[in-house]
Design an enzyme around this catalytic site. Sequence first.
Site, PDB file in Angstrom:
ATOM      1  N   SER A 246       2.400  -2.448   4.217  1.00  0.00           N
ATOM      2  CA  SER A 246       2.493  -1.009   4.005  1.00  0.00           C
ATOM      3  C   SER A 246       3.838  -0.652   3.409  1.00  0.00           C
ATOM      4  O   SER A 246       4.818  -1.409   3.529  1.00  0.00           O
ATOM      5  CB  SER A 246       2.336  -0.270   5.331  1.00  0.00           C
ATOM      6  OG  SER A 246       3.501  -0.446   6.135  1.00  0.00           O
ATOM      7  N   ASP A 247       3.914   0.505   2.755  1.00  0.00           N
ATOM      8  CA  ASP A 247       5.216   1.068   2.448  1.00  0.00           C
ATOM      9  C   ASP A 247       5.876   1.419   3.780  1.00  0.00           C
ATOM     10  O   ASP A 247       5.214   1.525   4.815  1.00  0.00           O
ATOM     11  CB  ASP A 247       5.071   2.303   1.554  1.00  0.00           C
ATOM     12  CG  ASP A 247       6.312   2.557   0.709  1.00  0.00           C
ATOM     13  OD1 ASP A 247       7.402   2.072   1.077  1.00  0.00           O
ATOM     14  OD2 ASP A 247       6.198   3.244  -0.324  1.00  0.00           O
ATOM     15  N   TRP A 248       7.171   1.629   3.745  1.00  0.00           N
ATOM     16  CA  TRP A 248       7.943   1.768   4.981  1.00  0.00           C
ATOM     17  C   TRP A 248       7.556   3.041   5.750  1.00  0.00           C
ATOM     18  O   TRP A 248       7.663   4.143   5.239  1.00  0.00           O
ATOM     19  CB  TRP A 248       9.421   1.742   4.646  1.00  0.00           C
ATOM     20  CG  TRP A 248      10.029   0.369   4.659  1.00  0.00           C
ATOM     21  CD1 TRP A 248      11.239   0.016   5.196  1.00  0.00           C
ATOM     22  CD2 TRP A 248       9.488  -0.854   4.138  1.00  0.00           C
ATOM     23  NE1 TRP A 248      11.475  -1.340   5.047  1.00  0.00           N
ATOM     24  CE2 TRP A 248      10.421  -1.896   4.405  1.00  0.00           C
ATOM     25  CE3 TRP A 248       8.301  -1.184   3.492  1.00  0.00           C
ATOM     26  CZ2 TRP A 248      10.210  -3.220   4.045  1.00  0.00           C
ATOM     27  CZ3 TRP A 248       8.075  -2.514   3.125  1.00  0.00           C
ATOM     28  CH2 TRP A 248       9.018  -3.506   3.398  1.00  0.00           C
TER      29      TRP A 248
ATOM     30  N   SER B 179       0.838  -1.198   0.000  1.00  0.00           N
ATOM     31  CA  SER B 179       0.000   0.000   0.000  1.00  0.00           C
ATOM     32  C   SER B 179       0.874   1.248   0.000  1.00  0.00           C
ATOM     33  O   SER B 179       1.997   1.241   0.494  1.00  0.00           O
ATOM     34  CB  SER B 179      -0.940   0.002   1.205  1.00  0.00           C
ATOM     35  OG  SER B 179      -0.219  -0.118   2.418  1.00  0.00           O
TER      36      SER B 179
END
Length: 756
Positions: free
Chosen positions: A271-273, A238
């Site tokens: 998730s993205d970081w 995401s």
Amino acid sequence: MNNRLNKIISLSMIAILLLSINKNVTAANGTDQPPKLVNEASIEKVLKAMTLDEKAHLVIGTGYPGPNGIAGATYAIPRLGIPSITLSDGPAGVRIGGLFAGAAPRYATAFPIPSSLSATWDTEQAAKVAKAMGKESREYGIDILLAPAVNIQRDPLGGRNFEYYSEDPFLASTITTAFITGVQSVGVGTSIKHFAVNNQETNRTTMNAVLSERALREIYLPAFEMAVKQAKPWTVMSAYNAVNGTFATQNKYLLTNILRNEWDFDGFVMSDWWAVKDPFAALAAGNDLIMPGAYNGPLPMPPLIKDVYNQASAPSPSAIKAAVHNGTLSERVLDECVRNLLRIIVKTPTFKGEYKNVDYNHKTSLTKQAAEEGARIDREAAAEGMVLLKNEHHTLPFKGIHTIAVAGQNAVVDLAHNKLGIIIGGGGSSQVNVKPKDVVSLIQGLQNANYTVVSSMDGNKLVEGLRAGDAVYLAQHTDIGLVSIGRASTEGADRPDMDMRPEEVQLIKDLSNAYHAEGKKLVVILNIGAPIEVASWRDYADAILLAWQPGQEGGNAIADVLSGKVNPSGKLPETFPVHYSAVPSYGNFPGDIAANTVLYAEGIYVGYRYYDTKNIQPAYAFGHGLSYTNFMYKNLTLNSAQMDLNQNQPIVVSVDVSNTGNVSGKEVVQLYIRDKQTTIERPDKELKGFEKVVLQPGQTKTVTFTVDKRAISAYDDTLKSWVSKAGLFQVLVGSSSRDIRQQGEFRTIRNDTRAK
């Protein structure tokens, strides 16, 4: 009496002893032990045996950096047989270690940037590169490669455009699907990203992308949709940004309604970081894994991380447990996230025990075989993706050329100042660790092809600011001039402009005038990741080769094309506009920074859809690319003059393509559809098919396309569905969106009297 009592006591003690022995035997046999994760069928028993603490840990990464400098890892629960699985960047090659990661760099092959790979318009080539990346992932014990990145190149200034495939959703969809299939064919998973509408770097963690449902469905989601349905990526990542007011990490409409319910995605969403701002909303929306966990890097904590981890809502296992206890988060939601994770964990090489025999703590290089294979594939793919933009008077390939003057700062090799003589890729999470000795500069590539290269005079490099007398001398004493123009690309920042620097234009003009005065030619190499302005100088160049950022073998690949060893066959996956002011998103990129909002006012009119509909002449059209040979199109046929929308019977389109030149070549045959009687506003044309064919001189091949109901459909915002209507459609087949060679028509009808 005492004897009887003693006998009773003795028998009781024996019974207790036997009971104890039996209990120990039962425990040894495992019947009293917790269940172990052994396959997908065991997931429910394992989930039932998990504690709340274990569940809360599993849905949050173990921290950044991960082991040995990888991007991240998941939490291990040994008592239940759940291992930690490993995740690595990146879209242009395996990226592990380095300064920011706090570990020694792990060296891997730097492949061509994704835009270059897409410019091949070749699914087999994309799959070949991806399979090599998958193999290199296995060399470092990686379970999931954080790739591909498939967001749309909405604006030429987008900082990560080099990581993305195209301005066109069909081309992006097709290359994406091939890439995922290639990686996963060797047992390594992929993470298709960034879901969704992540098309800029300015304020990327806070920006709200506001767009119509139609634009979302027709432009920004199709690459994800086709990949999920056909290639089945193990994971989806995401995005940072919000979409229509809700952050992507907690956007239930995207993550659950569309991704899982409509498209039947059965992997897990990560998730993205440090993208998750509300962990409970994210988990409830369908974001199963919050990455990467706490920051443990060697450098000061970046603002991106502070924005998340200095908040009371910072994701942590203790916060997850507290939310379940106080009713903020349902444990059933948590269970579903864990279930999705376990479903993928059982597929991984780590779970299968395939990484047990390698010491990954000390491994920093590929095996010789893998390194050689990677370099060979990079060289081949890089050459395949290069686009010959201009070639006046058969300037290329080189004929009778022995000495070449190479000019431009971009071609200078100065390792002390980190100048490699070529830009091999973009920065950020896509930047692969490569030893300088393994990078083939432009000059080295030409020398490897047995050309004599002149790159300095009197000890001075041939760079911008060249003296007029030097240009004349070079033209008199070398066979041809070559200017290298470079542009860096990086995650984290959008480009300020697409302009040429005045000194670059002057260098091209000076050398052009000098070489033309001697009856010789000038070639310009574009070592870039996204379009730049060409109108002010292209008339001074006899040939222009778009080399992209071609990976570590770039110099050799460029020489292969210039020399004619490889006939160029790349086609533009994005339009080169004449001026930035002509771009459809001009004025709406990067948006209202103060309000953290970007309006996608152009709607579905992205790239060539806009230029062709508005009849705005581009510098180089979408799909454009020249060859050293010529191709002729003829005999377009359709198997039917009508498509019954109720029967959903596709139209089969065939066209003959012939090589009318003297050398073997590859042509990308492109099929576009035009709605001639639309009652819905539509672009002038839309790409709906392509095929790359290899043709020997004089050879003809028949290329066949299938046009189905979805290909002629549009998304109706009011009905919230794809609609197809009776009408007249035109089939356009050609060599670019502006070079249509054959045309045909068919009608769509609704025949409600069906045969019983």
